[in-house]
Design a protein around this motif. Sequence first.
Motif, PDB file in Angstrom:
ATOM      1  N   MET A 171       0.866  -1.161   0.000  1.00 37.60           N
ATOM      2  CA  MET A 171       0.000   0.000   0.000  1.00 37.60           C
ATOM      3  C   MET A 171       0.909   1.219   0.000  1.00 37.60           C
ATOM      4  O   MET A 171       2.110   1.083   0.096  1.00 37.60           O
ATOM      5  CB  MET A 171      -0.896  -0.028   1.226  1.00 37.60           C
ATOM      6  CG  MET A 171      -1.907  -1.155   1.168  1.00 37.60           C
ATOM      7  SD  MET A 171      -2.854  -1.311   2.652  1.00 37.60           S
ATOM      8  CE  MET A 171      -1.952  -2.556   3.482  1.00 37.60           C
ATOM      9  N   LEU A 222      -4.846   9.319   7.112  1.00 33.97           N
ATOM     10  CA  LEU A 222      -6.284   9.122   7.127  1.00 33.97           C
ATOM     11  C   LEU A 222      -7.031  10.451   7.128  1.00 33.97           C
ATOM     12  O   LEU A 222      -6.639  11.372   7.822  1.00 33.97           O
ATOM     13  CB  LEU A 222      -6.660   8.386   8.409  1.00 33.97           C
ATOM     14  CG  LEU A 222      -6.954   6.921   8.273  1.00 33.97           C
ATOM     15  CD1 LEU A 222      -7.419   6.399   9.612  1.00 33.97           C
ATOM     16  CD2 LEU A 222      -8.008   6.674   7.237  1.00 33.97           C
ATOM     17  N   PRO A 232      -9.039   3.525   4.916  1.00 31.31           N
ATOM     18  CA  PRO A 232      -7.948   4.128   5.706  1.00 31.31           C
ATOM     19  C   PRO A 232      -6.566   3.595   5.338  1.00 31.31           C
ATOM     20  O   PRO A 232      -5.559   4.181   5.714  1.00 31.31           O
ATOM     21  CB  PRO A 232      -8.318   3.765   7.142  1.00 31.31           C
ATOM     22  CG  PRO A 232      -9.208   2.582   7.025  1.00 31.31           C
ATOM     23  CD  PRO A 232      -9.947   2.736   5.746  1.00 31.31           C
ATOM     24  N   PHE A 233      -6.505   2.492   4.629  1.00 30.43           N
ATOM     25  CA  PHE A 233      -5.206   1.922   4.275  1.00 30.43           C
ATOM     26  C   PHE A 233      -4.960   1.968   2.767  1.00 30.43           C
ATOM     27  O   PHE A 233      -3.982   1.411   2.289  1.00 30.43           O
ATOM     28  CB  PHE A 233      -5.125   0.474   4.758  1.00 30.43           C
ATOM     29  CG  PHE A 233      -5.100   0.352   6.251  1.00 30.43           C
ATOM     30  CD1 PHE A 233      -3.905   0.288   6.939  1.00 30.43           C
ATOM     31  CD2 PHE A 233      -6.279   0.329   6.971  1.00 30.43           C
ATOM     32  CE1 PHE A 233      -3.884   0.192   8.317  1.00 30.43           C
ATOM     33  CE2 PHE A 233      -6.274   0.237   8.358  1.00 30.43           C
ATOM     34  CZ  PHE A 233      -5.070   0.165   9.023  1.00 30.43           C
ATOM     35  N   VAL A 265       2.872  -0.691   2.623  1.00 29.48           N
ATOM     36  CA  VAL A 265       3.488  -1.559   3.623  1.00 29.48           C
ATOM     37  C   VAL A 265       4.151  -2.708   2.903  1.00 29.48           C
ATOM     38  O   VAL A 265       3.571  -3.291   2.004  1.00 29.48           O
ATOM     39  CB  VAL A 265       2.421  -2.130   4.583  1.00 29.48           C
ATOM     40  CG1 VAL A 265       3.092  -2.940   5.674  1.00 29.48           C
ATOM     41  CG2 VAL A 265       1.593  -1.012   5.174  1.00 29.48           C
ATOM     42  N   VAL A 297       5.578  -6.114   3.961  1.00 29.58           N
ATOM     43  CA  VAL A 297       5.785  -7.066   5.039  1.00 29.58           C
ATOM     44  C   VAL A 297       5.866  -8.461   4.464  1.00 29.58           C
ATOM     45  O   VAL A 297       5.048  -8.852   3.643  1.00 29.58           O
ATOM     46  CB  VAL A 297       4.607  -7.011   6.039  1.00 29.58           C
ATOM     47  CG1 VAL A 297       4.860  -7.981   7.168  1.00 29.58           C
ATOM     48  CG2 VAL A 297       4.450  -5.619   6.576  1.00 29.58           C
ATOM     49  N   ARG A 301       0.127   2.774  23.079  1.00 34.69           N
ATOM     50  CA  ARG A 301       0.092   1.478  22.383  1.00 34.69           C
ATOM     51  C   ARG A 301       1.332   0.638  22.686  1.00 34.69           C
ATOM     52  O   ARG A 301       1.971   0.089  21.798  1.00 34.69           O
ATOM     53  CB  ARG A 301      -0.028   1.657  20.890  1.00 34.69           C
ATOM     54  CG  ARG A 301      -1.113   2.582  20.483  1.00 34.69           C
ATOM     55  CD  ARG A 301      -2.249   1.850  19.845  1.00 34.69           C
ATOM     56  NE  ARG A 301      -3.407   2.723  19.818  1.00 34.69           N
ATOM     57  CZ  ARG A 301      -4.632   2.342  20.074  1.00 34.69           C
ATOM     58  NH1 ARG A 301      -4.869   1.112  20.404  1.00 34.69           N
ATOM     59  NH2 ARG A 301      -5.632   3.177  20.017  1.00 34.69           N
ATOM     60  N   ILE A 323      -0.221  -4.870  11.067  1.00 41.49           N
ATOM     61  CA  ILE A 323       0.576  -3.676  10.763  1.00 41.49           C
ATOM     62  C   ILE A 323      -0.027  -2.526  11.551  1.00 41.49           C
ATOM     63  O   ILE A 323      -1.194  -2.184  11.372  1.00 41.49           O
ATOM     64  CB  ILE A 323       0.571  -3.374   9.250  1.00 41.49           C
ATOM     65  CG1 ILE A 323       1.233  -4.527   8.491  1.00 41.49           C
ATOM     66  CG2 ILE A 323       1.319  -2.081   8.950  1.00 41.49           C
ATOM     67  CD1 ILE A 323       0.334  -5.234   7.565  1.00 41.49           C
ATOM     68  N   LEU A 352      -0.034   1.392  12.656  1.00 44.94           N
ATOM     69  CA  LEU A 352       0.386   2.704  12.173  1.00 44.94           C
ATOM     70  C   LEU A 352      -0.067   3.778  13.142  1.00 44.94           C
ATOM     71  O   LEU A 352      -1.250   3.836  13.508  1.00 44.94           O
ATOM     72  CB  LEU A 352      -0.225   2.993  10.795  1.00 44.94           C
ATOM     73  CG  LEU A 352       0.303   2.141   9.656  1.00 44.94           C
ATOM     74  CD1 LEU A 352      -0.763   1.170   9.195  1.00 44.94           C
ATOM     75  CD2 LEU A 352       0.729   3.029   8.508  1.00 44.94           C
ATOM     76  N   ASP A 399      -4.877  -1.790  17.573  1.00 42.44           N
ATOM     77  CA  ASP A 399      -6.167  -1.170  17.855  1.00 42.44           C
ATOM     78  C   ASP A 399      -7.203  -2.203  18.267  1.00 42.44           C
ATOM     79  O   ASP A 399      -8.305  -1.844  18.667  1.00 42.44           O
ATOM     80  CB  ASP A 399      -6.649  -0.404  16.618  1.00 42.44           C
ATOM     81  CG  ASP A 399      -5.750   0.772  16.319  1.00 42.44           C
ATOM     82  OD1 ASP A 399      -6.012   1.867  16.829  1.00 42.44           O
ATOM     83  OD2 ASP A 399      -4.733   0.572  15.616  1.00 42.44           O
ATOM     84  N   GLN A 429      -9.535  -4.163   9.087  1.00 41.87           N
ATOM     85  CA  GLN A 429      -8.951  -2.877   9.473  1.00 41.87           C
ATOM     86  C   GLN A 429      -9.600  -2.422  10.776  1.00 41.87           C
ATOM     87  O   GLN A 429     -10.797  -2.613  10.972  1.00 41.87           O
ATOM     88  CB  GLN A 429      -9.225  -1.826   8.401  1.00 41.87           C
ATOM     89  CG  GLN A 429      -8.746  -2.210   7.017  1.00 41.87           C
ATOM     90  CD  GLN A 429      -9.323  -1.301   5.946  1.00 41.87           C
ATOM     91  OE1 GLN A 429     -10.274  -0.550   6.179  1.00 41.87           O
ATOM     92  NE2 GLN A 429      -8.739  -1.364   4.755  1.00 41.87           N
ATOM     93  N   MET A 430      -8.797  -1.832  11.639  1.00 45.88           N
ATOM     94  CA  MET A 430      -9.344  -1.225  12.856  1.00 45.88           C
ATOM     95  C   MET A 430      -8.703   0.146  12.997  1.00 45.88           C
ATOM     96  O   MET A 430      -7.474   0.273  12.988  1.00 45.88           O
ATOM     97  CB  MET A 430      -9.037  -2.092  14.075  1.00 45.88           C
ATOM     98  CG  MET A 430      -9.721  -1.640  15.352  1.00 45.88           C
ATOM     99  SD  MET A 430     -11.495  -1.976  15.379  1.00 45.88           S
ATOM    100  CE  MET A 430     -11.541  -3.556  16.191  1.00 45.88           C
ATOM    101  N   ARG A 449      -4.005   3.168  13.669  1.00 50.68           N
ATOM    102  CA  ARG A 449      -4.672   2.224  12.763  1.00 50.68           C
ATOM    103  C   ARG A 449      -3.969   0.866  12.821  1.00 50.68           C
ATOM    104  O   ARG A 449      -2.758   0.820  13.025  1.00 50.68           O
ATOM    105  CB  ARG A 449      -4.568   2.725  11.312  1.00 50.68           C
ATOM    106  CG  ARG A 449      -5.383   3.932  10.997  1.00 50.68           C
ATOM    107  CD  ARG A 449      -4.929   4.549   9.686  1.00 50.68           C
ATOM    108  NE  ARG A 449      -3.702   5.301   9.826  1.00 50.68           N
ATOM    109  CZ  ARG A 449      -2.995   5.779   8.816  1.00 50.68           C
ATOM    110  NH1 ARG A 449      -3.393   5.553   7.580  1.00 50.68           N
ATOM    111  NH2 ARG A 449      -1.896   6.474   9.026  1.00 50.68           N
ATOM    112  N   THR A 450      -4.747  -0.162  12.602  1.00 46.58           N
ATOM    113  CA  THR A 450      -4.166  -1.508  12.520  1.00 46.58           C
ATOM    114  C   THR A 450      -4.794  -2.262  11.350  1.00 46.58           C
ATOM    115  O   THR A 450      -6.019  -2.238  11.182  1.00 46.58           O
ATOM    116  CB  THR A 450      -4.427  -2.304  13.813  1.00 46.58           C
ATOM    117  OG1 THR A 450      -3.803  -1.630  14.901  1.00 46.58           O
ATOM    118  CG2 THR A 450      -3.849  -3.711  13.715  1.00 46.58           C
ATOM    119  N   LEU A 451      -3.951  -2.889  10.581  1.00 47.00           N
ATOM    120  CA  LEU A 451      -4.425  -3.778   9.522  1.00 47.00           C
ATOM    121  C   LEU A 451      -4.034  -5.199   9.922  1.00 47.00           C
ATOM    122  O   LEU A 451      -2.851  -5.477  10.142  1.00 47.00           O
ATOM    123  CB  LEU A 451      -3.765  -3.413   8.190  1.00 47.00           C
ATOM    124  CG  LEU A 451      -4.097  -4.321   7.003  1.00 47.00           C
ATOM    125  CD1 LEU A 451      -5.571  -4.205   6.631  1.00 47.00           C
ATOM    126  CD2 LEU A 451      -3.241  -3.978   5.788  1.00 47.00           C
TER     127      LEU A 451
END
Lengths: 464, 261
Positions: free
Chosen positions: A6, A12, A30-31, A36, A38, A396, B45, B47, B126, B221-222, B233-235
């Motif tokens: 991506m 966002l 949002p992505f 990325v 990975v 986090r 992932i 972010l 998330d 996605q969250m 954000r988290t994927l």
Amino acid sequence: MKRICMSLALMLPLVSISADEFDDVFADDPFADVEVEVDTATASTRSWHLSHELQLQTLINLNSERSTDIEQAYAGVSSVEAAWQPALDWDMNDWLSTRAKGKLATDAIFWLRPDEAWSDADVDQRQWQFETQELTLQARRDQWQFSSGIQTVTLGLADALSVSNNLYGRDLSLPGTVDIDETQTPAWTTVISGTLGNVRLKAGSVHRHQLNTLPIEGTDFDTGIDSMLDNAGLSLTNEPLALDNMGVFASLSGVVGPLDWQFNAISQLSHSPVIEMGIINPGPSASVVPVAVHYPRENTVAGAASLVTGPVLWKTEAALTTGQQAQSTDSGMPSDLVSFQRLSGTLGFDFDQPTLGRLVAELQISRILDYDALDLLNSEESEAQWALMLSRSFWRETLTLNAQLLAFDLDASGGRLQALGLDYDINDHWQVRARVIDYVGGDASILSGADDRDRLMASVHYRF
Amino acid sequence: MTLRLRTLCTLLLIGPTLAMTADDIMTRVDQNETPTSQRADMTMILLDSRGNQRVRSIQSQRAEVDGVERSLMFFIEPADVRGTGFLMFDYEDAGRDDDQWMLLPSLGKAKRIASSDKTGSFMGSDFSYADMSQRNLSEWTYTLLKEDSVNGVDVWVIESIPVNQDVIEKTGYVRSIVYVRQDTYQVTRGISYLEKSGEVKLMNVSEFTEIDGYSLATETQMVTQKNGKTVHRTLMKLDVQAVDFEFDPDDFTLNRLEQGL
């Protein structure tokens, strides 16, 4: 290989949500424009994994009185250590694997401050060091596992002050610089573990005798034991590799609903020396000096249980140790070595709540049985230690603040060390750590006169 | 044809969906067939608001053993936590806390974790531990708000409210809006309002994959927003290796956890 691609460019869009207007919040992906890369598959499919950690760490004494050459040397910056820690996991096939982890380090302080009164022992210990932290071969078949090599096996259910978890010597060389629950020194150990019905079985041997790592001779924490023994032509050395000197252990454990239980039996040579004192030149010029160093075989049977209730994990342990030795007295003078039994117990709890953080509290008390009849030269009837550990993560789990307190005797009259720490993960590769350790001197030999040795420890870590 | 008959025919033609209450729909969601066992590699992932990335890779397997959902996970990445493991027993009984143990590989020790509070972040993502557990139907009351469509698929939009303060304290959520696909009865989106004032989590299943007859959410996605602003954000990507495989119940025990990765 599977790749998630991506693009990073997009941040966002800001989306506001009210109670009745939620239809549009998913209008944008949002992505969608986040890039990325990975490697999602490789990490778990390949049979080996090699990682490295580079570390730069400094130690600074904050309040030395600089009243002696040794205090002068350990005042201010007393260590600038650079280290490389490689780690390798290799799964040779479905049932055989090996793990290795080491540390190669050098302390630049001896080049940066060459004129200080560093002791030879300290230079030998710190200027260059290589340490094998783990080197094991493991075989796994169904529910059974065999493992041999340099490793640690943890017994007991308490975190900091377990009365069962005494298989290994402890690193006490600079108190407080290692977390209370991570002071065990790895040693060559063979262990087999598996299940019989609902009971887990673990049994094995610690092949090499290990001593606790005491402060190095000639440093500001030196307890003076080494020089006292030197003068008597004695020294602290591990017992040689031999069947008679090995430690053995067996453990049974299980789970009943919210209750975990464990029974342990351990037989091993003491990690702390028993120094036998004798009288030389009887008469008016008589003096009491060390005449021998002993490492008696101690046998421990212990039980442990933990119970979880809501956010609290309650822990308790009890142990009976036989074979401990100390010197008795005769008319106030050193006499024969006598064996005695010690009863020990630990009580504690572990409170874990995301908003408040984690609080661990443990109290350990031990008592020599039939103390009055033993007439011991230099052993207290009862000993107590207690520990508090508090940690809380923020952002986090990138920032963790922690506090630790370890005190000797119920009223902390034996001294205590208290530390405040900070760990910050800048990203998956870079981490910074800082810890301030405040020593409060007391009767415990390792903290005797330690009030002016407070340390600041700071380090930077890079992992790849 | 009489009016009554026409009405009946119309009702039959448009299917049973209109007649369903929110409780009926969520019961169907709960009854969706899921694999009895599943093995997968999970990658998250993470972010932050500046776009800085962190990656968490986890090897996981789950299965239903004696009516209890058991899962075993080991960290693959990042390197500093590689080998750290989790064993979880997720009980259907709402009044019973999950059992959880964590393996600390450097100590060779598995230790019990208190797990009554599931509001904490799962590995810094998330997703909370509550998001990773099955939601108990009886702990929520449901209201059908409306019907809508998501990416051309008809959905029901349902509001969920916790039945009491205990559920709020356990999950951290005071209200949720879920979007349920009318064709498969799967939750495809969710908006969860946190007890922390101003915080909202947006969940979106961006990829379902058909695997051995199951439609599984393989990319989720969250997004966490605070006062309308995205803060993290988290994927989560799931690379499913196997479903409905034959498993040994002993593969989901404390002994297996202690054997490590």
